[in-house]
Design an enzyme around this catalytic site. Structure first.
Site, PDB file in Angstrom:
ATOM      1  N   ARG B  74       0.909  -1.510  -0.050  1.00  0.00           N
ATOM      2  CA  ARG B  74      -0.159   0.033  -0.165  1.00  0.00           C
ATOM      3  C   ARG B  74       0.931   1.845  -0.494  1.00  0.00           C
ATOM      4  NH1 ARG B  74      -4.644  -2.291   4.091  1.00  0.00           N
ATOM      5  NH2 ARG B  74      -3.250  -1.828   5.499  1.00  0.00           N
ATOM      6  N   ASN B  99       7.921  -4.680   4.080  1.00  0.00           N
ATOM      7  CA  ASN B  99       7.373  -5.389   3.620  1.00  0.00           C
ATOM      8  C   ASN B  99       7.383  -6.175   2.184  1.00  0.00           C
ATOM      9  OD1 ASN B  99       7.637  -6.335   6.180  1.00  0.00           O
ATOM     10  ND2 ASN B  99       5.697  -6.798   7.084  1.00  0.00           N
ATOM     11  N   ASN B 128       8.331 -11.656   4.413  1.00  0.00           N
ATOM     12  CA  ASN B 128       7.100 -10.592   5.065  1.00  0.00           C
ATOM     13  C   ASN B 128       6.390 -11.104   6.287  1.00  0.00           C
ATOM     14  OD1 ASN B 128       5.079  -8.988   5.222  1.00  0.00           O
ATOM     15  ND2 ASN B 128       3.880  -9.897   3.129  1.00  0.00           N
ATOM     16  N   ASP B 149      -0.625   2.016  11.998  1.00  0.00           N
ATOM     17  CA  ASP B 149      -0.192   1.004  10.993  1.00  0.00           C
ATOM     18  C   ASP B 149      -0.406   1.854   9.380  1.00  0.00           C
ATOM     19  OD1 ASP B 149      -3.290  -1.017  11.683  1.00  0.00           O
ATOM     20  OD2 ASP B 149      -0.632  -1.052  11.994  1.00  0.00           O
ATOM     21  N   ASP B 150       0.128   1.126   8.128  1.00  0.00           N
ATOM     22  CA  ASP B 150       0.310   2.178   7.005  1.00  0.00           C
ATOM     23  C   ASP B 150      -1.284   2.457   6.376  1.00  0.00           C
ATOM     24  OD1 ASP B 150       0.991  -0.648   4.466  1.00  0.00           O
ATOM     25  OD2 ASP B 150      -0.258  -0.146   6.280  1.00  0.00           O
ATOM     26  N   ASP B 151      -2.224   2.284   6.969  1.00  0.00           N
ATOM     27  CA  ASP B 151      -3.382   3.067   6.929  1.00  0.00           C
ATOM     28  C   ASP B 151      -4.461   3.509   7.323  1.00  0.00           C
ATOM     29  OD1 ASP B 151      -5.875  -0.499   7.088  1.00  0.00           O
ATOM     30  OD2 ASP B 151      -4.515   0.945   8.441  1.00  0.00           O
ATOM     31  N   ASP B 244       0.345  -7.524  18.448  1.00  0.00           N
ATOM     32  CA  ASP B 244      -0.389  -6.556  19.291  1.00  0.00           C
ATOM     33  C   ASP B 244      -0.961  -7.447  20.672  1.00  0.00           C
ATOM     34  OD1 ASP B 244      -3.341  -5.481  16.707  1.00  0.00           O
ATOM     35  OD2 ASP B 244      -2.725  -7.692  18.001  1.00  0.00           O
ATOM     36  N   ARG B 292      -7.342 -14.184  16.950  1.00  0.00           N
ATOM     37  CA  ARG B 292      -7.610 -13.025  18.002  1.00  0.00           C
ATOM     38  C   ARG B 292      -7.549 -14.180  19.113  1.00  0.00           C
ATOM     39  NH1 ARG B 292      -4.565  -8.828  16.225  1.00  0.00           N
ATOM     40  NH2 ARG B 292      -5.621  -7.546  17.585  1.00  0.00           N
TER      41      ARG B 292
END
Lengths: 330, 330
Positions: B74, B99, B128, B149-151, B244, B292
């Protein structure tokens, strides 16, 4: 007959044994019954009420708090509020600071309307002083004090939450009413709330005091308060005001941190318009706010510096009242 | 002429002196000009850029933080977010965890669009892995890490405030996304958010984790993370998830307190629908949430117990965005 006992058939022996055992049991029961009836009826105050053991007797000094409520000329509000506050979770005891000089405390009425969830102590005062509520009362057994004005209603939910917050910040005044001081170029301080200019540390506003008329704080600070310069007592007595500002100075000076932690109340109400007494509280006096600015400057003189520190932390309860009150667009 | 000098009238002497002085000054200026032109043009990188001294060079490690942002597939979002994040107050440096295996980092493009407010380091990865972002990067100089996060877009105001909150709670993960675990009668744990039942400690909800994809935490925890049981890394690698949750276990175990402090964001946005890549993030996988819950139970096994603790403290900024956001009916 006894010799023949061994030779008799089982059934005959069984019946005899049975008869004998029955007689023995019956006699024992009668004796037990007689003894029970004869036991004295103990009316010792130290005996727990076995119908419902009062929770507070077993609450340790760390897990409960003492409500200190000063009252003047608003006994109707006091009693209304006591009905509410006496049932707050984790309450250990109530201390009513009776500033109605010469007037009898409503102890008889109180007792006639018992039993009550917690003990309530009426402390008769000799002079009507604002700082009477800041005495180090011997009846105080808990580490935490909840101080409430006699016209302020805060919901049990808010109080339970704020108490849990105090337990995480025990050296701070944890309460519902934030105020601030601001500096001016002349060096003179001013007291106020959000209507005053932001102190200018980044975005948003800051508070530097949390008022003790609706707050939790450590009972040790009442002890500390007895050891302040005489000029502090003189100031409070002169203005019949500012005891709360003085407490914030004390705490800030002691900790070197912001004195208070603000918990945003969900339900806080001022009941003063509901009183029959017509008495509407000190803060309606024309000079009230000016006095408080005056007090800030006097206290800076007395303490030789401004110990108050700013904070912009506002605490609310996660998921209450709305279980999704933290939801966001993500 | 010289002898006559003394005898000449003042005006004539004045003109001569003036002419002489002028010539001397002119000669000096010409020499100075020549020297200046001849000075070498120093292009030493250690010389400060006198046009505007970069603030970050002077920010100490305590007053600033490092942004660590992992990115996969992204790059358009990454660059969009970098334009925003590079200008956040108190930012010291950005570490981009790349990544995109085998793909060149956009360093040339980045440099061609300089100068930039802070240094940005692209860390090329060989595999990755989700946990690549949890390395103890040598470029990390600050005590505080901001992990994003990248978003995810969080406003500068929210970040500045949350950083100030982290400075008051440096041993906690201070962030914008709260989550919780719940127990079930079978002893099996479940992971979720507010849609899950409240854990039942009094009113309202509780959270037991703050996700690191939008949070500040102490850089020391990255060091700690390198010393965890192998099974933790295996779990994260197996699921490509749960790093996390693992961090929250680590912090809770370390401090014995709730791992996180939740700061309610005013403006947080997920930009994933804006990407050209069509890639929409791990959390859209069908098994994401089940994984999770699985991770929570596995980590309880690995750590031999459940270290996560509940909190219901929700922090907002006093007087921001609304200067009277704490006003009440009193």
């Amino acid at each position: 007959r006894y010799f023949h006992f061994c030779k008799l058939p089982g059934r005959v022996m069984g019946i005899r044994l049975l008869r004998f055992t029955s007689v023995v049991i019956l006699v024992l029961l009668l004796v037990a019954g007689a003894l029970t009836a004869l036991l004295p009826n103990i009316k010792d105050d130290k005996m727990p009420n076995l119908r419902r053991e009062p929770k507070t007797q077993s609450q340790s000094a760390l897990d409960s708090f003492t409500l200190i409520m000063q009252t003047y000329n608003r006994t109707d509000l006091l009693l209304k509020l006591l009905n509410h506050y006496q049932a707050i979770p984790h309450l250990h005891k109530v201390i009513v600071v009776w500033n109605n000089i010469g007037e009898k405390v409503p102890e008889e009425m109180w007792n006639s309307l018992g039993p009550h969830p917690v003990p309530v102590v009426f402390k008769v005062q000799t002079v009507n002083r604002m700082r009477n509520r800041l005495q180090n009362f011997p009846e105080l057994e808990t580490k935490a004090v909840l101080m409430m004005d006699d016209d302020t209603l805060v919901s049990a939910h808010d109080l339970a939450f704020a108490f849990s917050v105090w337990q995480q910040f025990p050296e701070h005044i944890v309460g519902f009413v934030p105020r601030k001081h601001i500096s001016t170029p002349s060096g003179v301080y001013s007291y106020g709330s959000f209507e005053l200019q932001n102190p200018g540390f980044g975005n948003g506003d800051q508070y530097s005091m949390v008022l003790i008329g609706a707050a939790f704080f450590h009972s040790g600070y009442l002890e500390d308060f007895q050891r302040q310069p005489e000029a502090v007592y003189a100031l409070i007595d002169e203005t019949q005001n500012c005891d709360d500002i003085a407490m914030n100075f004390l705490v800030a000076k002691r900790t070197g941190k912001p004195s208070g932690v603000f918990v945003k109340p969900v339900d806080i109400r001022n009941l003063e318009k509901d009183t029959n007494s017509g008495y509407s509280g000190m803060w309606h006096r024309a000079e009230h706010l000016l006095q408080r600015s005056y007090c800030v400057n006097k206290l800076v003189n007395i303490y030789d510096g401004m110990p108050l520190k700013y904070s912009n932390i506002m605490i609310s309860q996660f998921g209450f009242p709305n279980y999704a009150n933290h939801k966001n667009k993500m």
